[in-house]
Write an enzyme that holds these catalytic residues in place. Structure first.
Site, PDB file in Angstrom:
ATOM      1  CG  ASP A 136     -46.188 -23.245   5.273  1.00 19.28           C
ATOM      2  OD1 ASP A 136     -46.653 -23.284   6.432  1.00 19.28           O
ATOM      3  OD2 ASP A 136     -45.418 -22.354   4.888  1.00 19.28           O
ATOM      4  CG  ASP A 193     -42.687 -18.304   3.714  1.00 20.16           C
ATOM      5  OD1 ASP A 193     -43.741 -18.101   4.332  1.00 20.16           O
ATOM      6  OD2 ASP A 193     -41.885 -17.394   3.465  1.00 20.16           O
TER       7      ASP A 193
END
Ligand SMILES: [Zn+2]
Length: 263
Positions: free
Chosen positions: A205, A207
């Site tokens: 991802d 973050d």
């Protein structure tokens, strides 16, 4: 006995093609490791496999028995630790799904047990915490398999278990490329025992700095999609490990002590 340990994080639970030899659950001066260690073969190479968080995820990042884990693997004869883990990205160019072979870390953890040397002062040398030889082997393997990868990257290690705030994430972006919760103290304990350490981090991802919130569901989904890729990387990379031309073990001895003598 196996010379290579694989410490798996979130997602890497069912290594396909794993040929079981035995299960070991050694006692150490630091207690039991996270889980029984599975000794077996991947692509004909003998390895010791340990679930970092335990099979039922019973050890959150702050309470993983890192000292017992590294000590137990050393006790089983391991000279190399290959860490498979999931991380968030702090930079646009490190995309979800990419493999990052980290070469540096910055420690933002707060409450862990960082050393075996608690009764004498030992300043271990850590300018290059990861093994350049193993990193190169897996980079070449990823290249050969056509996988998106980064050879080198700074891993910002946070305490967790919560994900970062937006302010923290913005700050971490100034320091590193990826963010995770387990490389410290695992990496430095391996060094204290004279073992080589190689971090194979999968980006799950961005973050939260990019605007989207991080959720464990999204992390687990991306990791599941990438699991097959990590397994193929291990299957192809393990047989390519030959005579190491690194100084990881000497670097530990250079400070006048290595905890390996006590194992
Ligand atoms: Zn090394």
């Amino acid at each position: 006995m196996p010379k290579i340990a694989i410490v798996g994080g979130s997602g890497i639970y069912n290594p396909e093609g794993f040929e079981l030899i035995s299960e070991e659950f050694p006692d150490t001066p630091y207690g039991k490791p996270s889980d029984p260690i599975t000794v077996g073969r991947i692509s004909g190479v003998e390895v010791a496999f340990l679930f970092r968080h335990g099979k039922s995820h019973q050890h959150p990042p702050s309470s993983v028995p890192y000292r017992a884990n590294m000590y137990a693997l050393r006790k089983l004869g391991c000279e190399c630790v290959i860490s498979a883990c999931a991380v968030g990205s702090l930079q646009e160019g490190f995309r979800p799904g990419d493999l990052v072979i980290a070469d540096q870390f910055i420690d933002f953890t707060k409450c862990r047990e960082y050393t075996y040397f608690t009764d004498r002062t030992v300043h271990i040398s850590m300018p290059d915490p990861c093994c350049p030889y193993l990193s190169r082997v897996f980079a070449e393997t990823a290249e050969g398999l056509g996988m998106p990868y980064h050879l080198g990257g700074t891993y910002v290690c946070i305490e967790g278990p919560r994900f970062s705030t937006r302010a923290e994430s913005a700050m971490f972006r100034r320091f590193g490329d990826i963010v995770g919760m387990t490389m410290v103290p695992e990496c430095q304990l391996a060094r204290e025992l004279g073992m080589c350490y190689c971090s194979l981090a999968t980006v799950t991802d961005y973050d939260c700095w990019k605007g989207e919130d991080v959720t464990i569901e999204a992390v687990m989904r991306t990791m599941a999609e990438c699991l097959d890729r990590v397994l193929r990387l291990l299957e192809a990379g393990l047989p390519a490990i030959g005579a190491k031309d690194c100084r990881c073990a000497e670097s530990a001895e250079g400070c006048g002590a290595t905890a390996a003598g006590d194992v």
